[in-house]
Design an enzyme around this catalytic site. Structure first.
Site, PDB file in Angstrom:
ATOM      1  N   SER A 164       0.856  -1.186   0.000  1.00  0.00           N
ATOM      2  CA  SER A 164       0.000   0.000   0.000  1.00  0.00           C
ATOM      3  C   SER A 164       0.887   1.229   0.000  1.00  0.00           C
ATOM      4  O   SER A 164       2.087   1.158   0.291  1.00  0.00           O
ATOM      5  CB  SER A 164      -0.883  -0.003   1.255  1.00  0.00           C
ATOM      6  N   TYR A 177      -2.218  -0.450  10.380  1.00  0.00           N
ATOM      7  CA  TYR A 177      -2.254  -0.867   8.974  1.00  0.00           C
ATOM      8  C   TYR A 177      -0.845  -0.859   8.383  1.00  0.00           C
ATOM      9  O   TYR A 177      -0.441  -1.801   7.695  1.00  0.00           O
ATOM     10  CB  TYR A 177      -3.171   0.087   8.211  1.00  0.00           C
TER      11      TYR A 177
END
Length: 321
Positions: A164, A177
């Site tokens: 990501s 995350y």
């Protein structure tokens, strides 16, 4: 007693490597998270390019729909089964069945993932653990159970791990995350070199804003997703987000070109370049972004409080009536 060392690579081999998977046609491709979002779009794209698919996702019904759509379009799904990649025993059993019924994969794509944001004082232990178990240990389980066969076969292949922008940049409220996404980035960086001698390429996909169901369901700990202030910010995200189909095309292009870093949009590519080239300006930008998120939290709390007081007053009036 002398050691039997492998022969050294030539200088040319140190600088170049034949593309392991120049085309998906006729290749066996495993994709996790294939029921929705980037995983689903990538499965459809690979099928359209002639790949033969092995699919999995935790969502039973949605996975069946993806398989049906691929079959209706003339694609090939060799095997599919719903399951949780964070469960090692399930992945190991899944891999044994795939080996027996389909054989060794040519491409392994770790796409499945979940997301949650929040400040450290609001994040609960279960959130930290879920991020790591699904986004990091899930891909590790798949790598453990599918890549060694590719190595032993000796015919190369490609490993694709979806990280990501939060695996490259210090985005506000992304600590849990990012723990998982920086982790899979580290795994990919090492395997990029470890697997090279076996003719296996590694692609690290770093999506920025992608308009997937994950955006609408992501948990923002400490914020009310229905708050108009928060909804406005999420709406702004949608305006700059690329489609899952666009992201899937970028991933497939990265595989057939054996690209290590695969970006799905310019914003992440530019942000990562900026962070590496201009350390101090990058820190300042991140501080500004963090301050904006903090302001959003404060505004959300104020407006939610005002709405709560209004609702309470309306409720009281209704009771009196």
């Amino acid at each position: 007693m002398g050691l039997n060392l492998p022969s050294l690579k030539t200088i040319r081999e140190l600088f170049s490597m034949p593309t392991p998977v120049p085309s998906f046609r006729g290749r066996k491709v495993l994709i996790t998270g294939a029921a929705s979002g980037i995983g689903r779009a990538t499965a459809l794209e690979v099928a359209a390019q002639g790949g033969e698919l092995v699919l999995t996702d935790v969502q039973v019904g949605a996975l069946d729909q993806t398989v049906a759509e691929i079959n209706d379009a003339g694609g090939t799904v060799l095997y599919h089964r719903a399951g949780d990649v964070s469960d090692y025993e399930w992945v190991a059993a899944f891999a044994r069945d795939v080996d027996a019924e389909v054989g060794v994969m040519d491409v392994v794509m770790n796409v499945a993932g979940i997301s949650a944001w929040g400040t450290v004082e609001n994040l609960e232990h279960k959130t930290w653990r879920a991020m790591v178990e699904v986004n990091l240990m899930g891909p590790i389980h798949i790598i453990e159970c599918f890549v060694p066969q590719m190595v032993r076969r000796g015919q190369g292949g490609q490993l694709v791990n979806v990280s990501s922008a939060a695996g490259l940049l210090a985005l506000p409220w992304h600590a849990a995350y990012s723990a998982s996404k920086f982790g899979i980035r580290g795994v990919s960086e090492v395997l990029r070199f470890d697997l090279r001698r076996h003719g296996i390429g590694v692609s690290l996909v770093c999506p920025g804003a992608v308009a997937t169901p994950l955006v609408d369901t992501v948990e923002i700990v400490g914020l009310d997703r229905d708050n108009p202030v928060v909804e406005k910010q999420v709406g702004g995200f949608h305006r700059i987000a690329v489609t899952p189909e666009s992201a899937a095309k970028s991933i497939c292009k990265g595989v057939v070109r054996n690209k290590y870093m695969v970006y799905t949009s310019f914003d992440t590519r530019f942000g990562y370049w900026w962070a590496r080239k201009f350390a101090l300006p990058y820190e300042i930008v991140m501080r500004i972004a963090n301050n904006r998120f903090d302001q959003l939290a404060r505004l959300s709390a104020v407006t939610s409080g005002a709405r709560g007081s209004s609702d309470s007053a309306e409720s009281t009036t209704a009771t009196r009536d």
